[in-house]
Design a protein around this motif. Structure first.
Motif, PDB file in Angstrom:
ATOM      1  N   VAL A  24      48.391 -25.415 -12.912  1.00  0.00           N
ATOM      2  CA  VAL A  24      47.069 -24.807 -12.831  1.00  0.00           C
ATOM      3  C   VAL A  24      46.136 -25.817 -12.188  1.00  0.00           C
ATOM      4  O   VAL A  24      45.894 -26.883 -12.742  1.00  0.00           O
ATOM      5  N   PRO A  25      45.621 -25.508 -10.986  1.00  0.00           N
ATOM      6  CA  PRO A  25      44.698 -26.455 -10.348  1.00  0.00           C
ATOM      7  C   PRO A  25      43.333 -26.426 -11.041  1.00  0.00           C
ATOM      8  O   PRO A  25      42.782 -25.367 -11.302  1.00  0.00           O
ATOM      9  N   PHE A  26      42.827 -27.597 -11.364  1.00  0.00           N
ATOM     10  CA  PHE A  26      41.533 -27.732 -12.022  1.00  0.00           C
ATOM     11  C   PHE A  26      40.643 -28.658 -11.211  1.00  0.00           C
ATOM     12  O   PHE A  26      41.124 -29.515 -10.482  1.00  0.00           O
ATOM     13  N   ALA A  27      39.346 -28.502 -11.391  1.00  0.00           N
ATOM     14  CA  ALA A  27      38.385 -29.456 -10.823  1.00  0.00           C
ATOM     15  C   ALA A  27      38.327 -30.635 -11.784  1.00  0.00           C
ATOM     16  O   ALA A  27      38.059 -30.467 -12.966  1.00  0.00           O
ATOM     17  N   SER A  28      38.616 -31.814 -11.299  1.00  0.00           N
ATOM     18  CA  SER A  28      38.680 -32.989 -12.166  1.00  0.00           C
ATOM     19  C   SER A  28      37.358 -33.749 -12.154  1.00  0.00           C
ATOM     20  O   SER A  28      37.305 -34.926 -11.829  1.00  0.00           O
ATOM     21  N   ARG A  29      36.301 -33.054 -12.516  1.00  0.00           N
ATOM     22  CA  ARG A  29      34.987 -33.664 -12.556  1.00  0.00           C
ATOM     23  C   ARG A  29      34.191 -33.057 -13.692  1.00  0.00           C
ATOM     24  O   ARG A  29      34.487 -31.967 -14.157  1.00  0.00           O
ATOM     25  N   PRO A  30      33.182 -33.762 -14.154  1.00  0.00           N
ATOM     26  CA  PRO A  30      32.325 -33.182 -15.193  1.00  0.00           C
ATOM     27  C   PRO A  30      31.418 -32.111 -14.588  1.00  0.00           C
ATOM     28  O   PRO A  30      31.249 -32.050 -13.368  1.00  0.00           O
ATOM     29  N   PRO A  31      30.831 -31.253 -15.407  1.00  0.00           N
ATOM     30  CA  PRO A  31      29.912 -30.233 -14.889  1.00  0.00           C
ATOM     31  C   PRO A  31      28.748 -30.855 -14.115  1.00  0.00           C
ATOM     32  O   PRO A  31      28.246 -31.912 -14.476  1.00  0.00           O
ATOM     33  N   LYS A  32      28.337 -30.195 -13.019  1.00  0.00           N
ATOM     34  CA  LYS A  32      27.221 -30.673 -12.207  1.00  0.00           C
ATOM     35  C   LYS A  32      25.937 -29.903 -12.478  1.00  0.00           C
ATOM     36  O   LYS A  32      24.864 -30.385 -12.187  1.00  0.00           O
ATOM     37  N   MET A  33      26.067 -28.686 -12.986  1.00  0.00           N
ATOM     38  CA  MET A  33      24.898 -27.843 -13.167  1.00  0.00           C
ATOM     39  C   MET A  33      24.172 -28.175 -14.466  1.00  0.00           C
ATOM     40  O   MET A  33      24.787 -28.530 -15.458  1.00  0.00           O
ATOM     41  N   SER A  34      22.854 -28.028 -14.435  1.00  0.00           N
ATOM     42  CA  SER A  34      22.057 -28.206 -15.643  1.00  0.00           C
ATOM     43  C   SER A  34      21.532 -26.841 -16.076  1.00  0.00           C
ATOM     44  O   SER A  34      21.385 -25.933 -15.249  1.00  0.00           O
ATOM     45  N   PRO A  35      21.257 -26.654 -17.365  1.00  0.00           N
ATOM     46  CA  PRO A  35      20.760 -25.354 -17.839  1.00  0.00           C
ATOM     47  C   PRO A  35      19.481 -24.955 -17.103  1.00  0.00           C
ATOM     48  O   PRO A  35      18.585 -25.772 -16.894  1.00  0.00           O
ATOM     49  N   GLY A  36      19.415 -23.705 -16.690  1.00  0.00           N
ATOM     50  CA  GLY A  36      18.240 -23.200 -16.000  1.00  0.00           C
ATOM     51  C   GLY A  36      18.145 -23.569 -14.534  1.00  0.00           C
ATOM     52  O   GLY A  36      17.130 -23.304 -13.887  1.00  0.00           O
ATOM     53  N   GLN A  37      19.194 -24.191 -13.999  1.00  0.00           N
ATOM     54  CA  GLN A  37      19.183 -24.607 -12.591  1.00  0.00           C
ATOM     55  C   GLN A  37      19.108 -23.386 -11.677  1.00  0.00           C
ATOM     56  O   GLN A  37      19.698 -22.346 -11.950  1.00  0.00           O
ATOM     57  N   LYS A  38      18.405 -23.523 -10.571  1.00  0.00           N
ATOM     58  CA  LYS A  38      18.268 -22.454  -9.583  1.00  0.00           C
ATOM     59  C   LYS A  38      19.635 -22.130  -8.976  1.00  0.00           C
ATOM     60  O   LYS A  38      20.414 -23.020  -8.667  1.00  0.00           O
ATOM     61  N   ILE A  39      19.889 -20.822  -8.795  1.00  0.00           N
ATOM     62  CA  ILE A  39      21.123 -20.363  -8.169  1.00  0.00           C
ATOM     63  C   ILE A  39      20.842 -20.140  -6.686  1.00  0.00           C
ATOM     64  O   ILE A  39      19.949 -19.371  -6.324  1.00  0.00           O
ATOM     65  N   ASP A  40      21.603 -20.809  -5.809  1.00  0.00           N
ATOM     66  CA  ASP A  40      21.394 -20.675  -4.365  1.00  0.00           C
ATOM     67  C   ASP A  40      21.888 -19.326  -3.841  1.00  0.00           C
ATOM     68  O   ASP A  40      21.236 -18.702  -3.006  1.00  0.00           O
ATOM     69  N   TRP A  41      23.058 -18.885  -4.299  1.00  0.00           N
ATOM     70  CA  TRP A  41      23.660 -17.643  -3.812  1.00  0.00           C
ATOM     71  C   TRP A  41      24.035 -16.779  -5.008  1.00  0.00           C
ATOM     72  O   TRP A  41      25.034 -17.011  -5.666  1.00  0.00           O
ATOM     73  N   ASP A  42      23.205 -15.769  -5.295  1.00  0.00           N
ATOM     74  CA  ASP A  42      23.426 -14.895  -6.447  1.00  0.00           C
ATOM     75  C   ASP A  42      24.034 -13.574  -5.980  1.00  0.00           C
ATOM     76  O   ASP A  42      23.332 -12.654  -5.562  1.00  0.00           O
ATOM     77  N   PHE A  43      25.364 -13.483  -6.054  1.00  0.00           N
ATOM     78  CA  PHE A  43      26.073 -12.277  -5.636  1.00  0.00           C
ATOM     79  C   PHE A  43      25.751 -11.095  -6.544  1.00  0.00           C
ATOM     80  O   PHE A  43      25.934  -9.949  -6.150  1.00  0.00           O
TER      81      PHE A  43
END
Length: 148
Positions: A24-43
């Motif tokens: 299972v490929p995973f992203a090996s990094r901690p989360p980058k987003m903070s709560p309430g962060q602006k969404i650039d592309w909201d599908f």
């Protein structure tokens, strides 16, 4: 003698057709987003035509979207390809014939299948778009930081 042959043949075919271990490929990094962060592309706020046009542009010029945040709501799917379990979210058009969507790359703290939605279920995923080498080429994936 027939019983021994049958037992050996059964073991041989069981080993031959046994499913291979799935990576299972995973992203090996901690989360980058903070709560309430602006969404650039909201599908979730786009109709199908806008969503499919944006996904097409992401495939043509992925560097323009790298490190941007995105949110997508659609049908969750997983499959095994070349020994790796891959994940995606699909958005369907009104007729149900022509899906578009994004590859999903989960963070490493997720365990498959317990921390994942069932295939076919409706899910909303928010995360950061990043390049990932899944099958010998760089593809734009949504690193899933929030699952709803």
């Amino acid at each position: 003698m027939k019983k021994i042959f049958f037992a050996i043949a059964t073991l041989f075919f069981a080993a031959l057709f046994a499913p291979a271990a799935q990576e299972v490929p995973f992203a090996s990094r901690p989360p980058k987003m903070s709560p309430g962060q602006k969404i650039d592309w909201d599908f979730t706020k786009m109709n199908f035509n806008m969503a499919s046009g944006l996904v097409f542009d992401m495939m043509v010029d992925p560097q323009k979207y790298k490190d941007k945040t995105a949110k997508i709501k659609g049908q969750f799917a997983s499959d095994v390809h070349q020994g790796k379990r891959v994940f995606a979210v699909f958005v369907w058009d009104a007729t149900g014939c022509c899906p578009t969507g994004l590859n999903i790359l989960p963070l490493a703290n997720k365990k498959y299948p317990t921390d994942f939605p069932a295939d076919g279920s409706l899910v909303t995923i928010t995360g950061v778009l990043e390049m990932a080498n899944l099958f010998g080429q760089e593809d734009l994936c949504l690193v899933a930081e929030c699952w709803e």
